[in-house]
Design a protein around this motif. Structure first.
Motif, PDB file in Angstrom:
ATOM      1  N   LYS A 113       0.834  -1.206   0.000  1.00 11.97           N
ATOM      2  CA  LYS A 113       0.000   0.000   0.000  1.00 11.97           C
ATOM      3  C   LYS A 113       0.870   1.258   0.000  1.00 11.97           C
ATOM      4  O   LYS A 113       0.507   2.272  -0.602  1.00 11.97           O
ATOM      5  N   THR A 114       2.016   1.177   0.671  1.00 16.12           N
ATOM      6  CA  THR A 114       2.904   2.337   0.778  1.00 16.12           C
ATOM      7  C   THR A 114       3.701   2.566  -0.498  1.00 16.12           C
ATOM      8  O   THR A 114       3.923   3.712  -0.913  1.00 16.12           O
ATOM      9  N   GLU A 115       4.115   1.473  -1.143  1.00 21.18           N
ATOM     10  CA  GLU A 115       4.934   1.564  -2.357  1.00 21.18           C
ATOM     11  C   GLU A 115       4.614   0.384  -3.266  1.00 21.18           C
ATOM     12  O   GLU A 115       4.770  -0.769  -2.858  1.00 21.18           O
ATOM     13  N   THR A 116       4.154   0.648  -4.458  1.00 23.01           N
ATOM     14  CA  THR A 116       3.777  -0.412  -5.386  1.00 23.01           C
ATOM     15  C   THR A 116       4.954  -1.354  -5.639  1.00 23.01           C
ATOM     16  O   THR A 116       6.062  -0.905  -5.954  1.00 23.01           O
ATOM     17  N   GLY A 117       4.709  -2.641  -5.434  1.00 20.10           N
ATOM     18  CA  GLY A 117       5.744  -3.649  -5.623  1.00 20.10           C
ATOM     19  C   GLY A 117       6.546  -3.954  -4.375  1.00 20.10           C
ATOM     20  O   GLY A 117       7.338  -4.898  -4.356  1.00 20.10           O
ATOM     21  N   ALA A 118       6.332  -3.158  -3.304  1.00 20.24           N
ATOM     22  CA  ALA A 118       7.137  -3.332  -2.090  1.00 20.24           C
ATOM     23  C   ALA A 118       6.763  -4.598  -1.318  1.00 20.24           C
ATOM     24  O   ALA A 118       7.574  -5.107  -0.544  1.00 20.24           O
ATOM     25  N   GLY A 119       5.553  -5.112  -1.531  1.00 18.58           N
ATOM     26  CA  GLY A 119       5.178  -6.353  -0.862  1.00 18.58           C
ATOM     27  C   GLY A 119       6.053  -7.510  -1.325  1.00 18.58           C
ATOM     28  O   GLY A 119       6.582  -8.277  -0.510  1.00 18.58           O
ATOM     29  N   LYS A 120       6.233  -7.622  -2.645  1.00 20.13           N
ATOM     30  CA  LYS A 120       7.103  -8.667  -3.191  1.00 20.13           C
ATOM     31  C   LYS A 120       8.551  -8.424  -2.775  1.00 20.13           C
ATOM     32  O   LYS A 120       9.294  -9.367  -2.447  1.00 20.13           O
ATOM     33  N   LYS A 121       8.962  -7.165  -2.772  1.00 23.95           N
ATOM     34  CA  LYS A 121      10.331  -6.839  -2.353  1.00 23.95           C
ATOM     35  C   LYS A 121      10.556  -7.202  -0.881  1.00 23.95           C
ATOM     36  O   LYS A 121      11.646  -7.627  -0.497  1.00 23.95           O
ATOM     37  N   LEU A 122       9.521  -7.034  -0.074  1.00 22.78           N
ATOM     38  CA  LEU A 122       9.638  -7.414   1.337  1.00 22.78           C
ATOM     39  C   LEU A 122       9.855  -8.918   1.458  1.00 22.78           C
ATOM     40  O   LEU A 122      10.668  -9.370   2.274  1.00 22.78           O
ATOM     41  N   ASP A 123       9.142  -9.691   0.658  1.00 19.02           N
ATOM     42  CA  ASP A 123       9.350 -11.142   0.663  1.00 19.02           C
ATOM     43  C   ASP A 123      10.804 -11.484   0.340  1.00 19.02           C
ATOM     44  O   ASP A 123      11.421 -12.330   1.009  1.00 19.02           O
TER      45      ASP A 123
END
Length: 490
Positions: A113-123
């Motif tokens: 939600k904060t940065e597009t694509g950051a969820g996958k990057k967090l993984d």
């Protein structure tokens, strides 16, 4: 045949060393200069009903702490109840707030939600951090670090490149994230490793895994419960404890540590483990010719911050306050530069608020609030009541602005400050540091102050100024290493 061993100091490393040495069949006597056990993890109770943890407040890496109890056939749950914090903590920025959820799936959603694509990057970040955690906290940190050859095992050698020892943490985080909030969220844990993110190896992304992925917890009753539990474990193994027992001198005979002088009385021992401040132990307790390091050596070390702390009781509840809140409205790099480079009081400080009464009603009277404010500062700087009060007023005003509370100054039921001079007085801490040596690359593993005294074979050091480094889990591990090493001495 078991030895008669003196342990100096009752912080996490001292309690750990005492427990493990006793388990290995030694007669262990632990001496603590203060009235209470725990070192920096002491606590105190006020006459009007508040209980304050004086030091650690983040229960991270629960598996490492659990392993201490497992080694003695016990469980942490035998002694205290751990509860997860949700949110783990709140971050206050100049343009809003961010609550860090307990579950990883919710955290992933927050990143996306904060940065597009950051969820996958967090993984991807956490997968890498998990590898470092499993190698770093299970293999790397358990070495006594007498020689680099200890790290020549096939597993560690194979892992060397993936541990990112030569990449700095600041650059590493920016490989994954670009949003300022996410960068600050990922960088903040390393502040307490004692250097700016640009000076810390990327290896320490393991802290993000050990905290965010494994969760932030709280032991009901406070961190004093861990100290009480470790004391009980050590006592079950046979350790004897002495408080108000300041060690004045380590006595040397025939190049052996033969005794310690405690409150003026000389007591004989076969070996000594010093969990006391390393610099103090060498400069005040040992003759100069038996010290590992000169004063010039210590002057050149990079130390972790000291802290300005206020322990506060309020006679009413504070609205909209979480258990942990980070006030990061200003620039992180500016604050760290002023701690580590300029070594001055911060011009635009960041600070942290802990409010355990949001979770644990036992730490404050009914309808009251237990709060402490903590601001990292450079060790060794000028420390006066006037300076403390100036920063106190700034922190209180920012706390009021964030929570919507009014007239907090009029609602204070208890107030105590703690800073550089207090760390020096209570813990003999070099320059009043709070967190030991910085975990920079040049102060990692074998490059840290030696666990062994190089001139007296039956004197070992343990704690946050030697391996593996600062923090609750590393200190517990440090005590275990020292106990095993002292058993090897003939």
């Amino acid at each position: 045949m078991g030895k008669k061993i003196a342990v100096i100091g009752s912080g996490f490393s001292g309690l750990s060393a005492a427990a493990y040495a006793s388990k290995e069949g030694h007669e262990v006597h632990l001496f603590e200069k203060n009235k209470e056990l725990g070192g920096r993890a002491r606590h105190f109770r006020t006459e009007n009903g508040y209980t304050f943890d004086m030091g650690p407040s983040w229960y991270w890496m629960p598996d490492i702490i659990e392993s201490f109890f497992t080694d003695f056939g016990r469980k942490a749950s035998d002694f205290y109840t751990l509860v997860p914090l949700d949110p783990q903590f709140e971050m206050v920025f100049s343009d809003g707030t961010m609550n860090i959820p307990h579950t990883y799936s919710e955290m992933r959603d927050l990143f996306e939600k904060t940065e597009t694509g950051a969820g996958k990057k967090l993984d991807e970040f956490m997968e890498d951090a998990q590898y470092k955690y499993e190698v770093g906290m299970k293999d790397f940190v358990n070495k006594p670090c007498h020689s680099w050859f200890e790290f020549m095992s096939p597993k560690i050698a194979k892992s060397a490149f993936k541990l990112d020892l030569l990449t700095n943490f600041q650059r590493f985080v920016r490989k994954y994230f670009s949003h300022p909030r996410l960068i600050m969220l990922m960088e903040f844990p390393v502040i307490f490793l004692g250097a700016a993110p640009k000076d810390i190896p990327a290896l320490y992304s393991l802290m993000n895994y050990g905290g965010y992925k494994l969760g932030t917890w709280y032991p009901m009753g406070g961190f004093a419960k861990i100290i009480d539990a470790m004391k009980e474990v050590a006592e079950e193994q046979g350790t004897r404890f002495y408080t108000d027992a300041g060690v004045d001198k380590i006595n040397i005979s025939n190049k052996q540590a033969s005794s310690v002088t405690v409150n003026g009385e000389e007591l004989e021992f076969d070996a000594i483990i010093a969990s006391s401040d390393y610099h103090h132990t060498e400069s005040k307790l040992l003759p100069e010719e038996y010290r590992n390091y000169t004063e010039g050596y210590w002057e050149k070390r990079v130390f972790a911050p000291s802290c300005l702390i206020f322990y506060l009781g309020f006679r009413e509840r504070i609205p909209n306050l979480k258990h942990h809140t980070l006030f990061f409205e200003h620039d992180l790099e500016l604050h760290t530069d002023e701690i580590y480079r300029d070594k001055k009081w911060p011009t635009k400080p960041l600070f942290y608020t802990c409010c355990p009464s949001q979770t644990d009603p036992s730490v404050a009277p009914e309808n009251c609030e237990n709060v402490f404010l903590l601001m990292p500062v450079a060790p060794g700087i000028e420390d006066s009541e006037e300076i403390r009060e100036r920063y106190f007023m700034e922190m209180i005003l920012r706390l009021e602005k964030h929570t919507g509370a009014t007239d907090l100054l009029l609602k204070i039921d208890y107030k105590k400050s703690y800073c550089v001079k207090d760390f020096q007085e209570d813990y003999n801490a070099y320059k009043g540091n709070a967190y030991g040596l910085a975990n920079t690359l040049s102060q990692t593993a074998v490059l840290k102050p030696s666990l062994k005294n190089k001139k007296i074979k039956n004197l070992l050091y343990t704690g946050q100024l030697t391996v593996p480094g600062p923090g609750v889990p590393p200190s517990i591990i440090s005590g275990k290493i020292a106990a095993h090493e002292i058993t090897k001495i003939n």
